[in-house]
Structures are given as C-alpha cells and as structure tokens.
Design an enzyme around this catalytic site. Structure first.
Site, PDB file in Angstrom:
ATOM      1  N   SER A 161      57.823  43.823  39.877  1.00 37.08           N
ATOM      2  CA  SER A 161      57.740  42.749  38.893  1.00 37.08           C
ATOM      3  C   SER A 161      56.272  42.555  38.533  1.00 37.08           C
ATOM      4  O   SER A 161      55.463  42.210  39.400  1.00 37.08           O
ATOM      5  CB  SER A 161      58.317  41.475  39.523  1.00 37.08           C
ATOM      6  OG  SER A 161      58.031  40.355  38.734  1.00 37.08           O
ATOM      7  N   LYS A 187      59.684  45.593  35.793  1.00 40.40           N
ATOM      8  CA  LYS A 187      60.067  44.300  35.192  1.00 40.40           C
ATOM      9  C   LYS A 187      58.809  43.632  34.677  1.00 40.40           C
ATOM     10  O   LYS A 187      57.826  43.503  35.416  1.00 40.40           O
ATOM     11  CB  LYS A 187      60.760  43.459  36.258  1.00 40.40           C
ATOM     12  CG  LYS A 187      60.866  41.979  35.975  1.00 40.40           C
ATOM     13  CD  LYS A 187      61.762  41.307  37.017  1.00 40.40           C
ATOM     14  CE  LYS A 187      61.218  39.968  37.474  1.00 40.40           C
ATOM     15  NZ  LYS A 187      62.037  39.363  38.546  1.00 40.40           N
ATOM     16  N   LYS A 189      57.027  40.307  33.165  1.00 40.04           N
ATOM     17  CA  LYS A 189      57.130  38.868  32.931  1.00 40.04           C
ATOM     18  C   LYS A 189      56.783  38.632  31.469  1.00 40.04           C
ATOM     19  O   LYS A 189      55.802  39.213  30.959  1.00 40.04           O
ATOM     20  CB  LYS A 189      56.133  38.132  33.834  1.00 40.04           C
ATOM     21  CG  LYS A 189      56.513  38.197  35.304  1.00 40.04           C
ATOM     22  CD  LYS A 189      57.754  37.368  35.562  1.00 40.04           C
ATOM     23  CE  LYS A 189      57.991  37.193  37.054  1.00 40.04           C
ATOM     24  NZ  LYS A 189      59.186  36.362  37.312  1.00 40.04           N
ATOM     25  N   ASP A 214      61.536  39.299  32.354  1.00 36.32           N
ATOM     26  CA  ASP A 214      61.883  38.037  33.021  1.00 36.32           C
ATOM     27  C   ASP A 214      61.082  36.920  32.360  1.00 36.32           C
ATOM     28  O   ASP A 214      59.848  36.914  32.398  1.00 36.32           O
ATOM     29  CB  ASP A 214      61.531  38.128  34.515  1.00 36.32           C
ATOM     30  CG  ASP A 214      61.981  36.892  35.303  1.00 36.32           C
ATOM     31  OD1 ASP A 214      62.500  35.934  34.693  1.00 36.32           O
ATOM     32  OD2 ASP A 214      61.805  36.904  36.544  1.00 36.32           O
ATOM     33  N   GLU A 239      65.998  38.556  32.081  1.00 36.98           N
ATOM     34  CA  GLU A 239      66.236  37.620  33.174  1.00 36.98           C
ATOM     35  C   GLU A 239      65.867  36.197  32.756  1.00 36.98           C
ATOM     36  O   GLU A 239      64.785  35.959  32.210  1.00 36.98           O
ATOM     37  CB  GLU A 239      65.377  38.078  34.367  1.00 36.98           C
ATOM     38  CG  GLU A 239      65.717  37.435  35.690  1.00 36.98           C
ATOM     39  CD  GLU A 239      64.830  38.005  36.809  1.00 36.98           C
ATOM     40  OE1 GLU A 239      64.370  39.167  36.710  1.00 36.98           O
ATOM     41  OE2 GLU A 239      64.587  37.280  37.784  1.00 36.98           O
ATOM     42  N   ASP A 264      68.748  34.087  37.202  1.00 43.02           N
ATOM     43  CA  ASP A 264      67.989  33.903  38.448  1.00 43.02           C
ATOM     44  C   ASP A 264      68.066  32.404  38.767  1.00 43.02           C
ATOM     45  O   ASP A 264      68.973  31.948  39.474  1.00 43.02           O
ATOM     46  CB  ASP A 264      66.554  34.411  38.216  1.00 43.02           C
ATOM     47  CG  ASP A 264      65.599  34.174  39.376  1.00 43.02           C
ATOM     48  OD1 ASP A 264      65.961  33.447  40.316  1.00 43.02           O
ATOM     49  OD2 ASP A 264      64.461  34.679  39.354  1.00 43.02           O
ATOM     50  N   LYS A 288      68.688  35.701  45.313  1.00 44.26           N
ATOM     51  CA  LYS A 288      67.546  35.390  46.183  1.00 44.26           C
ATOM     52  C   LYS A 288      68.108  34.502  47.289  1.00 44.26           C
ATOM     53  O   LYS A 288      68.673  33.449  46.999  1.00 44.26           O
ATOM     54  CB  LYS A 288      66.469  34.613  45.420  1.00 44.26           C
ATOM     55  CG  LYS A 288      65.732  35.430  44.365  1.00 44.26           C
ATOM     56  CD  LYS A 288      64.652  34.611  43.672  1.00 44.26           C
ATOM     57  CE  LYS A 288      63.944  35.448  42.620  1.00 44.26           C
ATOM     58  NZ  LYS A 288      63.055  34.643  41.762  1.00 44.26           N
ATOM     59  N   GLY A 316      62.822  38.570  44.418  1.00 44.62           N
ATOM     60  CA  GLY A 316      61.737  38.304  45.360  1.00 44.62           C
ATOM     61  C   GLY A 316      60.999  37.038  44.990  1.00 44.62           C
ATOM     62  O   GLY A 316      61.083  36.558  43.859  1.00 44.62           O
TER      63      GLY A 316
END
Ligand code: OSB
Ligand code: MG
Length: 397
Positions: A161, A187, A189, A214, A239, A264, A288, A316
């Site tokens: 990520s 991934k 952000k 995400d 996400e 998430d 998670k 994570g």
C-alpha cells in the site's frame, strides 16, 4: 517448536463453515500487560486522512500457566481512520475488558467474545485482547496460530500500500521498487487532487499489474462521475471511496461502477458484512482483525465470504511484527485469495519487534508462520529499548 503428528492435525482439522475453534479448555488469565512502543517509520505514510512519521505500537500481553500470549491494538494516536485511539483503547482495556476477562476462567474464543459484547464498540481494544488470547491458546496447545484457526495456505500472496507522495516521480520510484521486489499488487492511496492522473500514469507504465486504489472515505456520491472515470484503468478494486460508516451510498455507487468496490472502514462486524453483501455495497471485503473486533468476528466474516464466493484479503494498519504475525495466520485461511497488505517488516521499519523479521520472497509471497503461537520470537530486549510506557493489570480479588 511445535510438534504435532499428522493424526493430531487431522483430528483437530476445523472445516470451513463449521464453528471455528471451539476450545473447551478453561484458561484462568492471571495478568494483562499494556505497553506502548515508539517505532519510527522508514518514510512518512500519507493517506487522505493524514500523515504519520512514526507508529506508536500498542502491545498487549496475557499471562496464564507460566505462558505469555502477545497481541497488538492497531488504533492510531488520533481518531482519523476510526474513532478509536490509543487513549480510548487503553481506557477500555484497563477499566472494562481486562477485569471482565480475569473475573472468571475463559472458555474458548467465543466465551471471551461473549463476555466483551456487553461493552459497545471499541473493536480494536477487544481485538488486542483476542489476539493475545489466541497466541496464548496456541502456545498452550503447542501449535501455530494458523493451525489453531484452520489455516490451509502455506505461502501467501502479498501486496503493498503506497501512501500519497510529494510528487508523481516519487510515487513511480516506489512502484518500480516494490514491483522489482516481487510484490504482487500495488495499492495507491488516493484523494481529490491525487487520483485520476496518478492512476493513469501508473497504469500507462505498467499495463498488466494488479493495481488498486484506496480512498479512505475521501469522496461522496456527488463525485460519482469522477469516480466512474477510474473504470477505464482496469483496477482490481476501489477501496472505501465513501463515508467510513456508509453502506447505502456505496451500493448506489457500486451499481454504476464497473470496478469492484472493496469495503474497509464500513465493515466493523459480521452483521455489517452480511448487510453490505445483501445491499450490494461491495464485491470484495478487506478483513482487518482489529477493525472487526478480533478473531471472533474475522473468522465468521471469512466463512461468510468463502461460502458466497466473495474474495477477501487481509488489510494492514502499519502493524509491528506482532500484529503482522497474526495477519499472516489469518491470511492462511482458504478464502484469502487476493494479495494482502502484509508487507515485509523492512517496508515499514529499520528494525522490527520480532525475529526473524517478516520477509517477502522474490515471487511476492510470504510464508504462513509454522512455529508455535505467533511463530516468531518476540524481541523483548529491543522492545524494552523503545518502550514509552508499560503497565500491568492484575486480577482484582
Ligand atoms: O486503509 O488500509 C488502510 C494504514 C493505516 C490505516 C488504514 C490503512 C492503511 C494502509 C496500510 O493502507 C496497510 C499496511 O501496509 O499496513
Ligand atoms: Mg483501506
């Protein structure tokens, strides 16, 4: 090291979909420890909700019969990802959960979880104790956490990520670096102002990689057309684009997007996972353990998705090796088919709290730990040197 014969393994095999881990052994917990350890991050991590330079790691220990189980509370210092913080979790563990847990012997994970349900929310606090409890049980039974929960996978696909970077050039360097290391999925952000152009550029450079984004709740339904523009980049998922507690708007958005939404923040319990699937709020779920309140919710959420053919992956929270070892065990369950955010220790820290550190092989996989409990040695000497505060809670009697 764990020694169990194949016959013992077969006898205790837990079928997927059956009630997981119904241990009848009573455990009288004698002491709960809480410890805060400051670990600098190798590089700052920026998301749509803020930036951090270091991670204050909240470790939990649970002692019984001369053995110690280790867990980690994944809450951050500020309530930006969710309402929980290290402060709220310390309060809830110290003043409610630890005493409830030590009041009488605990029978199994479900027994522990049932005792916590009288207290609303505070999932990360509850999870920290459930993690320590499960490590303790695994150590008592002389088996790995993965075996304890019915894990089947031996090597786990791993992704990375990547935080929001100061420049596109800096991001592309990170992408190149992690792909060269073998990571199976990138991934990114994203947030308004750091989205379409950035994704377009990474996709142009790497037409065939598994790529996802995400947003950590940075958009609203008003941004629907903007988000629809992401459809052309063949993303594995988007996400949590909308509010942290939303299911209904995500369902409206998913109906108009080609790309799969993965939730998430919104999935905080098994019931919320059931509702999300019933409403069509997402096509994928990131599990998670901390966010959902521990193994007692993570295992049935996995089973629900597995039965419905919904792929899951392990998210994570920039955990230390202790939380990371639990994530590896969780991700060994059969439904975890997508690469998890369980990157190598070296992706985050100069030195981790466990030995050996978590490693990702050149093929982008990590091993499900096979040793007893967490399957890693907890580096107490190093933990001592970076401890900020430490406190023991004993039974009131
Ligand atoms: O949304 O998945 C998230 C880190 C902190 C809080 C929330 C998230 C993240 C990550 C990093 O994406 C995942 C990791 O590498 O631990
Ligand atoms: Mg996320």
């Amino acid at each position: 090291m764990c020694y169990r014969t194949q016959a013992m393994r077969d006898a205790s095999e837990i079928a997927v979909g059956s009630p997981m881990f119904s241990n009848t052994t009573q455990i009288e917990v004698e002491r709960v420890g809480m410890r805060l350890v400051r670990l600098p991050l190798k590089e700052a991590f920026q998301t749509s909700f803020g930036q951090i330079q270091s991670r204050l790691i909240f470790l939990v220990t649970m002692e019984a019969n001369g053995l110690v189980g280790w867990g980690e509370v994944v809450a951050a210092e500020e309530p930006r990802y969710s309402y929980e913080t290290i402060g709220t979790a310390s309060h809830v563990i110290r003043d409610y959960l630890a005493q409830t847990l030590m009041a009488k012997p605990v029978t199994g994970l479900d027994g522990l979880a049932a005792r916590f349900t009288q207290f609303k929310g505070h999932n990360m606090a509850k999870a920290g104790l459930e993690l320590a409890y499960m490590d303790l049980v695994a150590r008592m039974q002389n088996e790995s956490l993965s075996d304890l929960i019915g894990g089947t996978r031996k090597r786990l696909p791993i992704g990375v990520s990547l935080g929001i970077q100061p420049t596109l050039k800096a991001l592309l360097e990170r992408v190149d670096h992690y792909l060269a290391q073998g990571y199976q999925r990138i991934k990114l952000k994203i947030m308004p102002g750091w989205d379409l152009d950035v994704v377009a550029e990474v996709r142009r450079r790497y037409p065939n990689i598994l790529l996802s984004v995400d947003a950590n709740s940075a958009y609203t339904l008003k941004d629907k057309d903007h988000l629809k523009a992401l459809d052309e980049f063949d993303l594995l998922m988007i996400e949590q684009p909308l509010d942290h507690d939303d299911l209904v708007d995500h369902a409206k958005l998913q109906a108009e997007l080609k790309t799969s939404i993965c939730l998430d923040e919104s999935i905080t319990t098994l019931r919320r996972a059931e509702h999300a699937l019933a409403l069509g709020s997402c096509r994928l779920i990131n599990i998670k353990i901390g966010r959902v309140g521990g193994y007692s919710q993570a295992l049935p959420i996995h089973n629900l998705c597995y039965e419905k053919g919904i792929p899951v992956w392990c998210g994570g929270m920039l955990e230390s090796g202790i939380g990371r070892a639990h994530n590896l065990a969780l991700a060994s369950l059969p439904g975890f088919t997508l690469p998890g955010d369980i990157s190598a220790s070296s992706r985050y820290f100069h030195r981790d709290l466990i030995n050996p550190p978590v490693e990702v092989a050149a093929d982008g996989t990590a091993e499900a730990p096979r040793g007893c409990g967490l399957g890693f040695e907890v580096d107490l000497d190093y933990i001592e040197t970076c401890t900020e505060t430490s406190e023991q809670i004993s039974r009131n009697n």
